[in-house]
Write a protein that holds these residues in place. Structure first.
Motif, PDB file in Angstrom:
ATOM      1  N   ALA A  32      76.906  16.177 134.504  1.00  0.00           N
ATOM      2  CA  ALA A  32      75.896  17.084 135.062  1.00  0.00           C
ATOM      3  C   ALA A  32      74.803  17.401 134.033  1.00  0.00           C
ATOM      4  O   ALA A  32      73.669  17.690 134.399  1.00  0.00           O
ATOM      5  CB  ALA A  32      76.553  18.372 135.539  1.00  0.00           C
ATOM      6  N   TYR A  33      75.161  17.351 132.738  1.00  0.00           N
ATOM      7  CA  TYR A  33      74.209  17.725 131.685  1.00  0.00           C
ATOM      8  C   TYR A  33      73.759  16.525 130.862  1.00  0.00           C
ATOM      9  O   TYR A  33      73.344  16.675 129.718  1.00  0.00           O
ATOM     10  CB  TYR A  33      74.835  18.804 130.777  1.00  0.00           C
ATOM     11  N   THR A  68      73.759  14.947 138.741  1.00  0.00           N
ATOM     12  CA  THR A  68      73.173  15.893 139.684  1.00  0.00           C
ATOM     13  C   THR A  68      71.679  16.073 139.460  1.00  0.00           C
ATOM     14  O   THR A  68      71.184  15.824 138.349  1.00  0.00           O
ATOM     15  CB  THR A  68      73.864  17.270 139.579  1.00  0.00           C
ATOM     16  N   ASP A  87      82.117  13.848 134.638  1.00  0.00           N
ATOM     17  CA  ASP A  87      81.054  14.636 135.266  1.00  0.00           C
ATOM     18  C   ASP A  87      79.932  14.828 134.246  1.00  0.00           C
ATOM     19  O   ASP A  87      80.059  15.601 133.298  1.00  0.00           O
ATOM     20  CB  ASP A  87      81.662  15.982 135.715  1.00  0.00           C
ATOM     21  N   ILE A 131      77.053  17.668 143.021  1.00  0.00           N
ATOM     22  CA  ILE A 131      78.351  17.266 142.468  1.00  0.00           C
ATOM     23  C   ILE A 131      79.473  18.030 143.172  1.00  0.00           C
ATOM     24  O   ILE A 131      80.561  17.498 143.378  1.00  0.00           O
ATOM     25  CB  ILE A 131      78.388  17.457 140.936  1.00  0.00           C
ATOM     26  N   ASP A 132      79.207  19.264 143.584  1.00  0.00           N
ATOM     27  CA  ASP A 132      80.212  20.016 144.345  1.00  0.00           C
ATOM     28  C   ASP A 132      80.745  19.186 145.509  1.00  0.00           C
ATOM     29  O   ASP A 132      81.956  19.049 145.694  1.00  0.00           O
ATOM     30  CB  ASP A 132      79.602  21.305 144.916  1.00  0.00           C
ATOM     31  N   ASN A 162      81.402  22.285 130.617  1.00  0.00           N
ATOM     32  CA  ASN A 162      80.947  23.621 130.964  1.00  0.00           C
ATOM     33  C   ASN A 162      82.205  24.487 131.076  1.00  0.00           C
ATOM     34  O   ASN A 162      83.086  24.111 131.828  1.00  0.00           O
ATOM     35  CB  ASN A 162      80.200  23.537 132.319  1.00  0.00           C
ATOM     36  N   SER A 196      70.554  19.087 140.085  1.00  0.00           N
ATOM     37  CA  SER A 196      70.514  20.562 140.029  1.00  0.00           C
ATOM     38  C   SER A 196      70.118  21.092 138.667  1.00  0.00           C
ATOM     39  O   SER A 196      69.674  22.225 138.565  1.00  0.00           O
ATOM     40  CB  SER A 196      71.892  21.134 140.365  1.00  0.00           C
ATOM     41  N   LYS A 197      70.348  20.350 137.600  1.00  0.00           N
ATOM     42  CA  LYS A 197      70.184  20.925 136.277  1.00  0.00           C
ATOM     43  C   LYS A 197      68.823  20.534 135.691  1.00  0.00           C
ATOM     44  O   LYS A 197      67.867  21.242 135.906  1.00  0.00           O
ATOM     45  CB  LYS A 197      71.362  20.510 135.392  1.00  0.00           C
TER      46      LYS A 197
HETATM   47  C1  LIG Z   1      76.511  22.881 137.513  1.00  0.00           C
HETATM   48  C2  LIG Z   1      77.617  21.899 137.447  1.00  0.00           C
HETATM   49  C3  LIG Z   1      77.924  21.112 138.550  1.00  0.00           C
HETATM   50  C4  LIG Z   1      77.325  21.382 139.906  1.00  0.00           C
HETATM   51  O1  LIG Z   1      76.392  20.491 140.254  1.00  0.00           O
HETATM   52  P1  LIG Z   1      75.800  20.486 141.736  1.00  0.00           P
HETATM   53  O2  LIG Z   1      75.233  19.130 141.825  1.00  0.00           O
HETATM   54  O3  LIG Z   1      74.771  21.575 141.796  1.00  0.00           O
HETATM   55  O4  LIG Z   1      76.900  20.721 142.703  1.00  0.00           O
HETATM   56  C5  LIG Z   1      78.896  20.136 138.406  1.00  0.00           C
HETATM   57  N1  LIG Z   1      79.556  19.980 137.258  1.00  0.00           N
HETATM   58  C6  LIG Z   1      79.306  20.743 136.191  1.00  0.00           C
HETATM   59  C7  LIG Z   1      80.077  20.519 134.933  1.00  0.00           C
HETATM   60  C8  LIG Z   1      78.347  21.742 136.262  1.00  0.00           C
HETATM   61  O5  LIG Z   1      78.150  22.558 135.224  1.00  0.00           O
END
Ligand SMILES: *Cc1c(COP(=O)(O)O)cnc(C)c1O
Length: 346
Positions: free
Chosen positions: A170-171, A194, A168, A66-67, A142, A196-197
């Motif tokens: 992400a979660y 993402t 976003d 997501i970055d 977050n 990543s989580k």
């Molecule tokens: C951890 C996080 C991201 C980062 O995700 P990546 O895919 O690892 O870059 C993006 N948005 C939020 C709200 C996060 O907490």
């Protein structure tokens, strides 16, 4: 960014304490010399991945997490003279990338009870002149862990006639709430996800942007020709195929979160209700000391006193039930025992 974190109990960056699917590791091991010698075929990967989200490949843009997605969105939709709307405290990279584009940042704030200022947000979006170009909104947010219901998101999108709303998610795997299907009828909506989580692949850097295909086309056009490596592409596709693993990992982390919330409460530490894989806790005057003493015992949490402007607040990533019991046992020693600034210095 913090480094040298290997071997510690890392509850400071919302990585998955469960790790990734064994099938993902098997697929990575099988990448042979021929596969590694070829440029990655991102289009084919998107064709195979999009159906797992109930969408078509032309509605999906793969990015390096997501970055990287946020950087791409900022490159395309922000520049000097434009406005980016955020509601703080939130994910710091929204401010960072908007700032890099020299956009003006309109920052609203959650109130002291971490309530979302919906009325103010709607007012800013409906402004006759000077509407923001982009609104970055993490849902769940977050570090607050708070979740906006779909009804509020619909109101926001209705008000955002001149604004691209980046939701976003992400979660998502922890909250279960998504507006992803809305991208077909709302061209002002972009959703980010993402690996990543919940999927435990933060080290591979892969995530996706979902948008109306007209918006997705513009974004893809602004990307590098080969933005994602073959290893993250193969891993992400395999993670989608192994949905059982991700579902179980998320369930385990949610069980850990419940133990963490109950344990903090029993210790007299307030935490806010969370829809994500972490909790925001208020250690009061003892916050900085708690973070330091946990770190000396090999447990990392994130002290947020500076970014929240309130001493003593820390974000703790939820881990497995066993990891949470270890953390709570250490916290009990720190909070119950010889707790004074002098003891800390010794
Ligand atoms: C951890 C996080 C991201 C980062 O995700 P990546 O895919 O690892 O870059 C993006 N948005 C939020 C709200 C996060 O907490």
């Amino acid at each position: 960014m913090p480094e040298n974190r290997r071997g510690k109990l890392r509850l400071d960056m919302n990585e998955s304490p469960v790790g990734c699917s064994p099938r993902v590791r098997a697929v990575l091991r099988r990448l042979d010399a021929q596969a590694l010698s070829m440029y990655p075929e991102k289009g084919n990967a998107a064709q195979r991945m999009a159906p797992f989200f109930g969408l078509r490949a032309d509605e999906m843009v793969l990015a390096g997490g997501i970055d990287d997605a946020l950087r791409l969105l900022s490159d395309v939709f922000l520049e000097r003279g434009r406005i980016a709307l955020i509601v703080e405290p939130t994910f710091p990279m929204y401010r960072f990338y908007a700032g890099q584009r020299e956009a003006r940042i309109c920052a609203l704030r959650y109130d002291r009870e971490m309530q979302f200022p919906l009325g103010d947000v709607l007012r800013v979006l409906r402004a006759v002149s000077g509407a923001p170009s982009v609104f970055f909104l993490a849902n769940p947010n977050n570090p607050t862990g708070s979740l906006l219901p779909k009804k509020a998101l619909a109101q926001i999108l209705d008000a955002a006639a001149h604004t691209l709303v980046v939701v976003d998610e992400a979660y998502f795997e922890f909250s279960g709430v998504t507006v992803l299907p809305w991208i077909r009828r709302r061209r002002n909506l972009v959703v980010t996800r993402t690996f990543s989580k919940a999927a435990g692949l933060a080290g591979l850097r892969i995530g996706c942007i979902f948008a109306h295909r007209e918006v997705a086309r513009v974004l893809r056009f602004a990307q590098a020709p080969f933005p994602i490596g073959i290893a993250p592409l193969a891993a992400a596709e395999t993670a989608l195929r192994d949905r059982t693993f991700t579902r179980r990992a998320a369930a385990q982390i949610l069980r850990g979160r419940k133990i963490l919330e109950d344990g903090l409460c029993a210790l007299g530490i307030r935490c806010f209700p969370s829809a994500a894989s972490f909790v925001l806790a208020d250690f009061g005057a003892r916050g900085a000391e708690v973070t330091h003493r946990l770190a000396r015992r090999g447990i990392l949490i994130r002290d947020l006193s500076a970014s929240l402007g309130r001493a003593g607040w820390a974000r703790i990533t939820a881990g497995t039930p066993a990891q949470m019991r270890r953390l709570l046992a250490e916290l009990e020693k720190i909070l119950g025992g010889n707790f004074s600034p002098r003891a800390n210095r010794a």
